[in-house]
Write a protein that holds these residues in place. Structure first.
Motif, PDB file in Angstrom:
ATOM      1  N   ARG A  85     -23.879 -48.099 -30.447  1.00  0.00           N
ATOM      2  CA  ARG A  85     -23.082 -47.109 -31.167  1.00  0.00           C
ATOM      3  C   ARG A  85     -23.150 -47.373 -32.663  1.00  0.00           C
ATOM      4  NH1 ARG A  85     -17.123 -48.090 -31.489  1.00  0.00           N
ATOM      5  NH2 ARG A  85     -18.047 -49.500 -32.982  1.00  0.00           N
ATOM      6  N   ASP A  86     -23.017 -48.627 -33.064  1.00  0.00           N
ATOM      7  CA  ASP A  86     -23.096 -48.983 -34.483  1.00  0.00           C
ATOM      8  C   ASP A  86     -24.468 -48.641 -35.059  1.00  0.00           C
ATOM      9  OD1 ASP A  86     -20.499 -49.894 -34.287  1.00  0.00           O
ATOM     10  OD2 ASP A  86     -21.044 -52.024 -34.252  1.00  0.00           O
ATOM     11  N   GLU A  87     -25.505 -48.837 -34.257  1.00  0.00           N
ATOM     12  CA  GLU A  87     -26.859 -48.490 -34.688  1.00  0.00           C
ATOM     13  C   GLU A  87     -26.958 -46.982 -34.935  1.00  0.00           C
ATOM     14  OE1 GLU A  87     -30.960 -48.154 -32.267  1.00  0.00           O
ATOM     15  OE2 GLU A  87     -30.033 -50.140 -32.215  1.00  0.00           O
ATOM     16  N   THR A  88     -26.338 -46.201 -34.078  1.00  0.00           N
ATOM     17  CA  THR A  88     -26.337 -44.748 -34.246  1.00  0.00           C
ATOM     18  C   THR A  88     -25.612 -44.347 -35.529  1.00  0.00           C
ATOM     19  OG1 THR A  88     -26.429 -44.434 -31.862  1.00  0.00           O
ATOM     20  CG2 THR A  88     -25.662 -42.572 -33.149  1.00  0.00           C
ATOM     21  N   VAL A  89     -24.528 -45.012 -35.819  1.00  0.00           N
ATOM     22  CA  VAL A  89     -23.786 -44.738 -37.054  1.00  0.00           C
ATOM     23  C   VAL A  89     -24.657 -45.065 -38.267  1.00  0.00           C
ATOM     24  CG1 VAL A  89     -21.807 -45.465 -38.458  1.00  0.00           C
ATOM     25  CG2 VAL A  89     -21.502 -44.990 -36.020  1.00  0.00           C
ATOM     26  N   ARG A  90     -25.379 -46.193 -38.212  1.00  0.00           N
ATOM     27  CA  ARG A  90     -26.255 -46.562 -39.333  1.00  0.00           C
ATOM     28  C   ARG A  90     -27.362 -45.525 -39.534  1.00  0.00           C
ATOM     29  NH1 ARG A  90     -25.318 -51.618 -37.305  1.00  0.00           N
ATOM     30  NH2 ARG A  90     -27.240 -51.668 -36.089  1.00  0.00           N
ATOM     31  N   VAL A  91     -27.941 -45.052 -38.441  1.00  0.00           N
ATOM     32  CA  VAL A  91     -28.986 -44.029 -38.545  1.00  0.00           C
ATOM     33  C   VAL A  91     -28.409 -42.764 -39.163  1.00  0.00           C
ATOM     34  CG1 VAL A  91     -30.495 -42.493 -37.197  1.00  0.00           C
ATOM     35  CG2 VAL A  91     -30.418 -44.941 -36.685  1.00  0.00           C
ATOM     36  N   SER A  92     -27.225 -42.401 -38.746  1.00  0.00           N
ATOM     37  CA  SER A  92     -26.570 -41.214 -39.293  1.00  0.00           C
ATOM     38  C   SER A  92     -26.327 -41.361 -40.792  1.00  0.00           C
ATOM     39  CB  SER A  92     -25.246 -40.983 -38.567  1.00  0.00           C
ATOM     40  OG  SER A  92     -24.516 -39.951 -39.169  1.00  0.00           O
ATOM     41  N   GLU A  93     -25.856 -42.530 -41.204  1.00  0.00           N
ATOM     42  CA  GLU A  93     -25.612 -42.766 -42.628  1.00  0.00           C
ATOM     43  C   GLU A  93     -26.913 -42.748 -43.417  1.00  0.00           C
ATOM     44  OE1 GLU A  93     -23.484 -46.453 -42.382  1.00  0.00           O
ATOM     45  OE2 GLU A  93     -21.552 -45.448 -42.034  1.00  0.00           O
ATOM     46  N   SER A  94     -27.984 -43.305 -42.843  1.00  0.00           N
ATOM     47  CA  SER A  94     -29.291 -43.266 -43.506  1.00  0.00           C
ATOM     48  C   SER A  94     -29.786 -41.844 -43.640  1.00  0.00           C
ATOM     49  CB  SER A  94     -30.319 -44.086 -42.716  1.00  0.00           C
ATOM     50  OG  SER A  94     -29.979 -45.432 -42.699  1.00  0.00           O
ATOM     51  N   ALA A  95     -29.609 -41.062 -42.598  1.00  0.00           N
ATOM     52  CA  ALA A  95     -30.043 -39.661 -42.637  1.00  0.00           C
ATOM     53  C   ALA A  95     -29.329 -38.918 -43.753  1.00  0.00           C
ATOM     54  CB  ALA A  95     -29.772 -38.986 -41.292  1.00  0.00           C
ATOM     55  N   GLU A  96     -28.050 -39.145 -43.862  1.00  0.00           N
ATOM     56  CA  GLU A  96     -27.273 -38.479 -44.903  1.00  0.00           C
ATOM     57  C   GLU A  96     -27.778 -38.874 -46.288  1.00  0.00           C
ATOM     58  OE1 GLU A  96     -22.632 -38.264 -46.390  1.00  0.00           O
ATOM     59  OE2 GLU A  96     -23.090 -39.050 -44.402  1.00  0.00           O
ATOM     60  N   LEU A  97     -28.031 -40.162 -46.483  1.00  0.00           N
ATOM     61  CA  LEU A  97     -28.512 -40.650 -47.771  1.00  0.00           C
ATOM     62  C   LEU A  97     -29.880 -40.058 -48.108  1.00  0.00           C
ATOM     63  CD1 LEU A  97     -28.227 -42.543 -50.212  1.00  0.00           C
ATOM     64  CD2 LEU A  97     -29.320 -44.317 -48.815  1.00  0.00           C
ATOM     65  N   TYR A  98     -30.816 -40.106 -47.160  1.00  0.00           N
ATOM     66  CA  TYR A  98     -32.152 -39.572 -47.408  1.00  0.00           C
ATOM     67  C   TYR A  98     -32.127 -38.069 -47.681  1.00  0.00           C
ATOM     68  CZ  TYR A  98     -34.197 -44.049 -46.112  1.00  0.00           C
ATOM     69  OH  TYR A  98     -34.546 -45.371 -46.074  1.00  0.00           O
ATOM     70  N   MET A  99     -31.298 -37.361 -46.950  1.00  0.00           N
ATOM     71  CA  MET A  99     -31.187 -35.910 -47.163  1.00  0.00           C
ATOM     72  C   MET A  99     -30.635 -35.622 -48.561  1.00  0.00           C
ATOM     73  SD  MET A  99     -32.399 -34.570 -44.438  1.00  0.00           S
ATOM     74  CE  MET A  99     -31.837 -32.911 -44.295  1.00  0.00           C
ATOM     75  N   LEU A 100     -29.666 -36.409 -49.013  1.00  0.00           N
ATOM     76  CA  LEU A 100     -29.111 -36.234 -50.355  1.00  0.00           C
ATOM     77  C   LEU A 100     -30.157 -36.531 -51.424  1.00  0.00           C
ATOM     78  CD1 LEU A 100     -25.531 -37.745 -49.996  1.00  0.00           C
ATOM     79  CD2 LEU A 100     -26.111 -35.352 -50.444  1.00  0.00           C
ATOM     80  N   ILE A 101     -30.941 -37.590 -51.211  1.00  0.00           N
ATOM     81  CA  ILE A 101     -31.984 -37.950 -52.183  1.00  0.00           C
ATOM     82  C   ILE A 101     -33.040 -36.854 -52.267  1.00  0.00           C
ATOM     83  CG2 ILE A 101     -33.906 -39.551 -52.608  1.00  0.00           C
ATOM     84  CD1 ILE A 101     -32.065 -41.783 -51.485  1.00  0.00           C
ATOM     85  N   VAL A 102     -33.495 -36.387 -51.132  1.00  0.00           N
ATOM     86  CA  VAL A 102     -34.519 -35.329 -51.123  1.00  0.00           C
ATOM     87  C   VAL A 102     -33.957 -34.059 -51.726  1.00  0.00           C
ATOM     88  CG1 VAL A 102     -35.961 -33.887 -49.626  1.00  0.00           C
ATOM     89  CG2 VAL A 102     -35.821 -36.344 -49.231  1.00  0.00           C
ATOM     90  N   SER A 103     -32.711 -33.756 -51.435  1.00  0.00           N
ATOM     91  CA  SER A 103     -32.080 -32.552 -52.020  1.00  0.00           C
ATOM     92  C   SER A 103     -31.971 -32.695 -53.531  1.00  0.00           C
ATOM     93  CB  SER A 103     -30.680 -32.349 -51.428  1.00  0.00           C
ATOM     94  OG  SER A 103     -30.765 -32.051 -50.071  1.00  0.00           O
ATOM     95  N   ALA A 104     -31.593 -33.868 -54.012  1.00  0.00           N
ATOM     96  CA  ALA A 104     -31.477 -34.094 -55.463  1.00  0.00           C
ATOM     97  C   ALA A 104     -32.828 -33.985 -56.136  1.00  0.00           C
ATOM     98  CB  ALA A 104     -30.847 -35.457 -55.723  1.00  0.00           C
ATOM     99  N   LEU A 105     -33.872 -34.470 -55.463  1.00  0.00           N
ATOM    100  CA  LEU A 105     -35.219 -34.375 -56.037  1.00  0.00           C
ATOM    101  C   LEU A 105     -35.713 -32.929 -56.099  1.00  0.00           C
ATOM    102  CD1 LEU A 105     -36.971 -37.454 -54.375  1.00  0.00           C
ATOM    103  CD2 LEU A 105     -36.252 -37.217 -56.773  1.00  0.00           C
ATOM    104  N   SER A 106     -35.220 -32.118 -55.215  1.00  0.00           N
ATOM    105  CA  SER A 106     -35.690 -30.715 -55.195  1.00  0.00           C
ATOM    106  C   SER A 106     -35.051 -29.887 -56.302  1.00  0.00           C
ATOM    107  CB  SER A 106     -35.385 -30.080 -53.845  1.00  0.00           C
ATOM    108  OG  SER A 106     -34.007 -29.927 -53.651  1.00  0.00           O
ATOM    109  N   LEU A 107     -34.019 -30.403 -56.968  1.00  0.00           N
ATOM    110  CA  LEU A 107     -33.379 -29.671 -58.061  1.00  0.00           C
ATOM    111  C   LEU A 107     -34.186 -29.774 -59.253  1.00  0.00           C
ATOM    112  CD1 LEU A 107     -29.686 -30.763 -57.486  1.00  0.00           C
ATOM    113  CD2 LEU A 107     -30.757 -28.621 -56.815  1.00  0.00           C
TER     114      LEU A 107
END
Length: 170
Positions: free
Chosen positions: A148-170
């Protein structure tokens, strides 16, 4: 290009996250339920010893209770043996099988006739078996929490990567 990168990143993390709950349940939940049932059946088997000690006229009821409970105990043990997912689980199950065989043999030899013989011969094996069942339960519960903790970490990583890619697209 950014939109493709954003989409690919999103798909990758969604795929990783979507399989996690099923894996957590498949890997450990069955063993947790089986271990809980083993604890209950072990108590039923132990009650059979007490019934025998209490009086010979109840022996048939005790024998029936013991036979049914030991069959369910061994069936649940087999479930766990076919679903080994955690480090150290196999070794624990080997000990559980050996001690369960010893415990069942103590009942089947029918020499436990008083509380003293119960205390010296049966109770130590019962306590050991019960402890091992709880260890099995805890081992699988811990494995489920780790996943379960591993799933939470993956979710947090996904959120971070999505934010970074979104910021780069601006």
């Amino acid at each position: 290009l950014i939109a493709v990168l954003l989409g690919a990143t999103g798909i990758y993390f969604i795929e990783r996250l979507s399989s996690s709950p099923d894996r957590i349940l498949k890997d450990n939940y069955g063993s947790i339920l089986a271990a809980q049932s083993m604890i209950d059946e072990l108590d039923n088997m132990d009650n059979s010893f007490i019934i025998v000690i209490a009086g010979k006229k109840e022996r048939r009821n005790a024998d029936s209770l013991f036979t049914d409970a030991s069959g369910r105990f061994l069936s649940n043990l087999s479930v766990c043996e076919s679903n080994i997912t955690e480090p150290g689980e196999m070794e624990l199950l080997v000990k559980l099988r050996r001690h369960a065989t010893d415990y069942i043999a103590l009942y089947n030899i029918k020499t436990i006739a008083d509380i003293t013989s119960y205390d010296t011969a049966v109770s130590p094996v019962y306590q050991l078996l019960k402890s091992e069942c709880y260890n099995l339960l805890n081992l699988n519960h811990k494995g489920m929490l780790i996943r379960r903790d591993e799933t939470v970490r993956v979710s947090e990583s996904a959120e971070l990567y999505m934010l970074i890619v979104s910021a780069l697209s601006l």
